[in-house]
Design an enzyme around this catalytic site. Structure first.
Site, PDB file in Angstrom:
ATOM      1  N   SER A 266     -81.954  14.130   1.772  1.00 46.12           N
ATOM      2  CA  SER A 266     -82.897  14.854   2.853  1.00 46.12           C
ATOM      3  C   SER A 266     -83.627  15.424   2.215  1.00 46.12           C
ATOM      4  CB  SER A 266     -81.445  15.473   3.452  1.00 46.12           C
ATOM      5  OG  SER A 266     -82.005  15.989   4.473  1.00 46.12           O
TER       6      SER A 266
ATOM      7  N   ASP B 111     -82.744   7.709  12.362  1.00 54.11           N
ATOM      8  CA  ASP B 111     -82.434   9.166  11.769  1.00 54.11           C
ATOM      9  C   ASP B 111     -83.528  10.321  12.561  1.00 54.11           C
ATOM     10  OD1 ASP B 111     -82.024  11.178  10.747  1.00 54.11           O
ATOM     11  OD2 ASP B 111     -82.763  10.507   8.686  1.00 54.11           O
TER      12      ASP B 111
ATOM     13  N   HIS C 219     -78.689   9.421   9.805  1.00 49.51           N
ATOM     14  CA  HIS C 219     -79.297  10.238   8.935  1.00 49.51           C
ATOM     15  C   HIS C 219     -77.902   9.915   7.478  1.00 49.51           C
ATOM     16  CE1 HIS C 219     -81.120  12.856   6.572  1.00 49.51           C
ATOM     17  NE2 HIS C 219     -79.929  14.535   6.496  1.00 49.51           N
TER      18      HIS C 219
END
Length: 719
Positions: free
Chosen positions: A571, A656, A691
């Protein structure tokens, strides 16, 4: 607080070669098995901004509908190529997976906690990906009442997430939020606990954050359908259509997100509005006969830049964690009768400190439990109403303590967890009056002996002289002679700290001679708020150089071999990996970037993308030239150059909502076009998840085993 971060099906190709799309004529690096990596069309596109325009040849890979057949074909081609390259590692991948599972107690459960007369807990059955959540009335010895059978609920879904569940005050109903796509657009559901029958109360596109205002009214947060920002709090009365739900609050400023919760004493429901550098809180009495209205929510203190606070209530007073006149936060208190006087009526419970950062707190009758950081470690301190303070001690150099679930304030016993890179997470409770401490549970790790491993805390000098804390773990007897493989991890954004813990999936690496390091770089908050300030906005590059300097220090100190270093981040930590790859590619043999935020400028120019607007104070607003220029100078996608890069493994999820799939997709395409080395570049696209990748504990172990096998191959570690 309710901050969010940009914090992961494979397609078999019968011919063994990847699909080739028309486009770039650039020479491609040779694949390790002789197959050519995928190629994708270049279609020049101009990304405009108030501060200049940039050409983006791969912008067309963005498809918000996720239906473009050419784009999907390219993603499938990347998966097929990864499959071909990793085929020979399947036996090793299975070995790593089996080793991890062998260190997991499959039929484990949580420590029960008491709330409103019931003991709540969850437990896994052997082989199950999801837990069952249940409760027992009065005592833990009576038969359990099942709230959620998640293994059954998840059947037929490639992705499943149950979150934010809350039991009504009368203990009769439970409400929860459910997502079966991975886009974090949850749906509200409610059922009668005794019968298990779901009601007709279904609301879509909400945050996984619910509060019962009374036995029949639920507060929830509605999301903007485009940006996915939670921006409206509504009250839903059971049995009524969603169209009649009362709008309780709407946040107009799109740089703020929101959360809702109840105070410790259940007297108030609170709406918390958060941005990076400011917030405010509005609370309303609940449980009365009158329905909730916007006017019922009282503002505790108005928002202002660089002013943050979080308030809780118990008895007749509020306790507030705030950075007002305290960069590292302090606790203050204000009586109900003085609340209207504003911050002038706030009285200090703890002093401001340059070395102690207050992370969290929990009020109890007669004392407050404080979750704080000092010297890079997270610890617990108890402060009674007479001002007497006592710290909970630890015996290791690098560790973490954290407040556990404490739902009943009328008790002298405080629950907390303790763990390190060697010690499995242990749940304790400590008596605030006597100091007595007792173990409630040690997380079972079958086949693991903590005595076989060593943990250290070292301090690596950064290039500007700053000392960066590093948590290390390795197998006892590992020689510090500059030959060991190093696996280094960091995050370093949003003020989120990375705390040490035992990971079943890491034990096999340690047994193979790895040194594992967590670099607590600037941008996190391990060393206080100043540590964060020194690693975001116009200081963001400190995060990258800290990570690189930690690597060089560990190699120089002979913890690891220079040519056997793997780095990993996900991330915003994937942004870190992209920056490191551009700035110091020769220092790493392999870089693993999961759901990486790598197209910083283009994303931050687009207010329609989820997260963008309320992250201006994290990265900067590129509409302003100083931020545009600075972000452009480190954005990984914009800084790919014709040079040699290390081997790379990149992961993403098609659905995501935090880091859109097209960021890493474009990055990989550009790297394939421009980089000059022949090192493998693998791109794993999870076509059915968001995600965090596919859900389920065993599925995560399988995903991890893939990149771990690739890492062992690249670092030349014996299988």
């Amino acid at each position: 607080m309710y901050e969010r971060t940009r914090t992961l099906t494979r397609w078999m190709l019968s011919t063994g070669a990847a699909l080739v799309l028309a486009g770039s004529a650039s020479a491609q690096p040779a694949a390790t098995d002789g197959a050519a990596p995928p190629r994708v069309a270049k279609r020049p596109f101009e990304v405009t901004s108030p501060n200049g325009a940039r050409r983006d040849d791969y912008y067309w890979l963005r498809d918000d509908t996720r239906k473009n057949p050419e784009m999907l074909a390219y993603l499938k081609a990347e998966n097929a190529y990864a499959d071909a390259q990793l085929a020979k590692l399947k036996p090793l991948e299975k070995t790593l997976y089996d080793e991890t599972v062998a260190h997991v107690k499959q039929d484990d459960g949580t420590v029960p906690y008491l709330k409103n007369g019931y003991w709540y807990a969850s437990r896994f059955a052997a082989g199950a990906d999801y837990p069952v959540i249940e409760r027992r009335k009065g005592t833990v010895t009576v038969p359990a009442e099942r709230l959620f059978d998640q293994p059954v609920m998840a059947k037929g879904h490639s992705f499943f997430s149950l979150s934010g569940w809350q039991v009504s005050p009368d203990n009769r109903r439970v409400a929860w939020a459910e997502d079966v796509v991975g886009r974090r657009q949850y749906g509200l559901k409610v059922k009668d606990i005794a019968t298990g029958r779901e009601t007709a109360d279904t609301i879509t596109n909400i945050e996984p954050n619910l509060v019962w205002a009374d036995d029949k009214t639920i507060l929830y947060i509605e999301k903007d359908p485009v940006t996915l920002r939670g921006y409206r709090v509504k009250a839903h009365v059971l049995g009524t259509p969603a169209a009649r739900d009362t709008l309780v609050y709407e946040e107009k400023d799109d740089t703020f997100n929101m959360g809702i919760g109840r105070t410790t004493d259940d007297q108030f429901a609170c709406i918390t509005l958060n941005s990076t550098v400011s917030n405010e809180q509005r609370c309303a009495p609940i449980g009365g006969a009158a329905p909730l209205s916007p006017a019922a929510f009282r503002l505790l203190a108005p928002r202002a830049r660089e002013f943050k606070y979080t308030a809780d209530h118990l008895g007749t007073r509020w306790i507030v964690r705030t950075n007002r006149d305290a960069k590292n936060f302090k606790l203050v208190t204000v009586a109900d009768a003085d609340l209207a006087k504003g911050v002038a009526a706030w009285r200090d419970l703890t002093p401001a400190s340059d070395t102690v950062f207050i992370e969290d707190f929990k009020p109890f009758e007669g004392y407050v439990a404080i979750d704080q950081r000092e010297g890079g470690n997270r610890m617990i301190r108890l402060l009674d109403d007479a001002g007497k303070s006592q710290a909970v001690t630890a015996d290791e150099p690098a560790y973490t303590m954290e407040l556990a679930v404490n739902e009943e304030p009328a008790t002298p016993w405080v629950r907390y967890t303790y763990g390190s890179l060697v010690t499995p997470t242990t749940t304790y409770e400590v008596n605030a009056k006597t100091g007595e401490r007792r173990v409630l549970k040690v997380a079972p790790v079958p086949g693991y002996d903590p005595a076989r491993y060593v943990t250290e805390r070292v301090w690596a000098p950064a290039r500007d002289g700053t000392r960066v804390p590093v948590s290390l773990v390795y197998k006892r007897g590992t020689k510090r002679d500059g030959t060991a493989p190093l696996f280094q991890y960091a995050y370093g954004s949003y003020g989120f700290s990375t705390d040490p813990a035992v990971d079943p999936g890491r034990i096999g690496l340690l047994d193979r001679g790895f040194v594992y390091a967590i670099a607590h770089i600037r941008g996190g908050q391990e060393m206080g708020r100043g540590w964060y300030d020194a690693g975001h906005l116009l200081n963001k590059k400190n995060s990258f150089t800290d990570f690189i300097d930690v690597t060089r220090y560990l190699v120089a100190q002979k913890y690891a071999a220079k040519d056997r270093v793997a780095a990993m981040g996900g991330s915003a930590g994937g942004l870190l990996m992209g920056g490191v790859a551009n700035m110091a590619p020769a220092d790493y043999k392999l870089i693993i970037a999961q759901v990486p935020f790598v197209d910083v400028v283009t994303t931050m120019l687009d207010a329609s993308i989820p997260l963008t607007t309320f992250e201006y104070d994290e990265w900067g607003n590129p509409a302003q030239k100083p931020y545009y220029d600075y972000m452009l100078s480190y954005s990984p996608y914009d800084n790919v150059r014709a040079k040699a890069y290390p081997a790379m493994y990149v992961g993403t999820g098609l659905w995501d909502s935090q880091v859109q799939y097209y960021e890493p997709t474009k990055w990989v395409a550009k790297l394939r076009e421009i980089k000059t080395d022949r090192n493998p570049l693998l791109f794993r696209v999870n076509m059915e998840a968001g995600h965090g990748g596919k859900t389920g504990r065993f599925e995560r172990f399988r995903q991890n085993a893939e990149w771990q096998a690739f890492m062992l191959q690249q670092l030349g570690v014996a299988k």
